[in-house]
Scaffold this motif. Sequence first.
Motif, PDB file in Angstrom:
ATOM      1  N   PHE A   1      -4.599  -2.230   2.450  1.00 18.19           N
ATOM      2  CA  PHE A   1      -5.260  -0.969   2.169  1.00 18.19           C
ATOM      3  C   PHE A   1      -4.528  -0.217   1.070  1.00 18.19           C
ATOM      4  O   PHE A   1      -3.299  -0.234   1.006  1.00 18.19           O
ATOM      5  N   SER A   2      -5.277   0.455   0.228  1.00 17.08           N
ATOM      6  CA  SER A   2      -4.687   1.363  -0.750  1.00 17.08           C
ATOM      7  C   SER A   2      -4.268   2.632   0.000  1.00 17.08           C
ATOM      8  O   SER A   2      -4.687   2.860   1.134  1.00 17.08           O
ATOM      9  N   PRO A   3      -3.444   3.487  -0.607  1.00 18.94           N
ATOM     10  CA  PRO A   3      -3.077   4.733   0.068  1.00 18.94           C
ATOM     11  C   PRO A   3      -4.283   5.595   0.434  1.00 18.94           C
ATOM     12  O   PRO A   3      -4.295   6.248   1.479  1.00 18.94           O
ATOM     13  N   ARG A   4      -5.311   5.581  -0.391  1.00 22.00           N
ATOM     14  CA  ARG A   4      -6.511   6.364  -0.080  1.00 22.00           C
ATOM     15  C   ARG A   4      -7.217   5.813   1.160  1.00 22.00           C
ATOM     16  O   ARG A   4      -7.618   6.555   2.055  1.00 22.00           O
TER      17      ARG A   4
ATOM     18  N   LYS B   1      10.726   8.359   4.637  1.00 21.83           N
ATOM     19  CA  LYS B   1      10.863   7.122   5.414  1.00 21.83           C
ATOM     20  C   LYS B   1      10.524   7.333   6.883  1.00 21.83           C
ATOM     21  O   LYS B   1      11.233   6.873   7.773  1.00 21.83           O
ATOM     22  N   ILE B   2       9.437   8.056   7.152  1.00 23.45           N
ATOM     23  CA  ILE B   2       9.029   8.291   8.528  1.00 23.45           C
ATOM     24  C   ILE B   2       7.615   7.797   8.806  1.00 23.45           C
ATOM     25  O   ILE B   2       7.169   7.865   9.930  1.00 23.45           O
ATOM     26  N   GLY B   3       6.898   7.327   7.826  1.00 21.09           N
ATOM     27  CA  GLY B   3       5.500   6.955   8.002  1.00 21.09           C
ATOM     28  C   GLY B   3       5.334   5.490   8.373  1.00 21.09           C
ATOM     29  O   GLY B   3       6.282   4.806   8.768  1.00 21.09           O
ATOM     30  N   PRO B   4       4.123   4.986   8.236  1.00 23.04           N
ATOM     31  CA  PRO B   4       3.875   3.574   8.526  1.00 23.04           C
ATOM     32  C   PRO B   4       4.551   2.680   7.494  1.00 23.04           C
ATOM     33  O   PRO B   4       4.878   3.113   6.382  1.00 23.04           O
ATOM     34  N   LYS B   5       4.766   1.451   7.871  1.00 22.24           N
ATOM     35  CA  LYS B   5       5.398   0.494   6.975  1.00 22.24           C
ATOM     36  C   LYS B   5       4.479   0.250   5.779  1.00 22.24           C
ATOM     37  O   LYS B   5       3.269   0.100   5.939  1.00 22.24           O
ATOM     38  N   TRP B   6       5.056   0.210   4.589  1.00 23.96           N
ATOM     39  CA  TRP B   6       4.288   0.008   3.370  1.00 23.96           C
ATOM     40  C   TRP B   6       5.002  -1.009   2.511  1.00 23.96           C
ATOM     41  O   TRP B   6       6.180  -1.266   2.682  1.00 23.96           O
ATOM     42  N   THR B   7       4.271  -1.599   1.595  1.00 19.39           N
ATOM     43  CA  THR B   7       4.848  -2.560   0.657  1.00 19.39           C
ATOM     44  C   THR B   7       4.434  -2.183  -0.744  1.00 19.39           C
ATOM     45  O   THR B   7       3.430  -1.503  -0.955  1.00 19.39           O
ATOM     46  N   ARG B   8       5.221  -2.638  -1.689  1.00 17.55           N
ATOM     47  CA  ARG B   8       4.934  -2.362  -3.089  1.00 17.55           C
ATOM     48  C   ARG B   8       4.507  -3.664  -3.752  1.00 17.55           C
ATOM     49  O   ARG B   8       5.185  -4.684  -3.643  1.00 17.55           O
ATOM     50  N   ARG B   9       3.393  -3.628  -4.418  1.00 19.88           N
ATOM     51  CA  ARG B   9       2.885  -4.776  -5.171  1.00 19.88           C
ATOM     52  C   ARG B   9       3.010  -4.443  -6.642  1.00 19.88           C
ATOM     53  O   ARG B   9       2.285  -3.604  -7.146  1.00 19.88           O
ATOM     54  N   GLY B  10       3.918  -5.072  -7.319  1.00 15.88           N
ATOM     55  CA  GLY B  10       4.141  -4.757  -8.729  1.00 15.88           C
ATOM     56  C   GLY B  10       5.000  -3.518  -8.862  1.00 15.88           C
ATOM     57  O   GLY B  10       5.776  -3.168  -7.975  1.00 15.88           O
ATOM     58  N   ALA B  11       4.882  -2.841  -9.977  1.00 20.08           N
ATOM     59  CA  ALA B  11       5.744  -1.696 -10.256  1.00 20.08           C
ATOM     60  C   ALA B  11       5.324  -0.439  -9.500  1.00 20.08           C
ATOM     61  O   ALA B  11       6.164   0.326  -9.045  1.00 20.08           O
ATOM     62  N   ARG B  12       4.016  -0.209  -9.354  1.00 15.11           N
ATOM     63  CA  ARG B  12       3.566   1.057  -8.773  1.00 15.11           C
ATOM     64  C   ARG B  12       2.593   0.929  -7.612  1.00 15.11           C
ATOM     65  O   ARG B  12       2.370   1.905  -6.913  1.00 15.11           O
ATOM     66  N   LEU B  13       1.991  -0.209  -7.445  1.00 15.74           N
ATOM     67  CA  LEU B  13       0.929  -0.349  -6.462  1.00 15.74           C
ATOM     68  C   LEU B  13       1.497  -0.381  -5.053  1.00 15.74           C
ATOM     69  O   LEU B  13       2.250  -1.288  -4.694  1.00 15.74           O
ATOM     70  N   VAL B  14       1.148   0.592  -4.261  1.00 17.26           N
ATOM     71  CA  VAL B  14       1.586   0.696  -2.875  1.00 17.26           C
ATOM     72  C   VAL B  14       0.431   0.272  -1.990  1.00 17.26           C
ATOM     73  O   VAL B  14      -0.717   0.650  -2.236  1.00 17.26           O
TER      74      VAL B  14
END
Length: 115
Positions: free
Chosen positions: A58-61, A81-94
């Motif tokens: 999912f995108s942040p939106r 650092k308190i929210g759901p686990k997220w990953t970074r794809r490339g330089a900016r894509l979360v």
Amino acid sequence: MASRKRGSRTRKRRGDPGQLNLFDTPADEAPAPTKRAAPLQVRTKRLKAASVERSIAFSPREASTYLGVTVSTLKSWRAKKIGPKWTRRGARLVCYFPEDLDAFLRRGPRDPDKS
């Protein structure tokens, strides 16, 4: 000082009245009728479904809609650092994975001091 008259000065280009412009056609020649091309027929090959199962990210939106919070709240949670686990794809894509969002909803917010 004499005041100048303000107004639009338009100059007409003077040229040979018999000279044709780029898009002009001579008066004695009618434009030739154009033929319509037949529609292209494209043959497509069916691809077999890949046996590798990929999860949807999912995108942040989309994640904010899923959790019922704003995008800026997710951004703030990432910084603290308190929210759901997220990953970074490339330089900016979360991106967020649905499994991680469900785990976050079950667990609740993390305390940054305990992690």
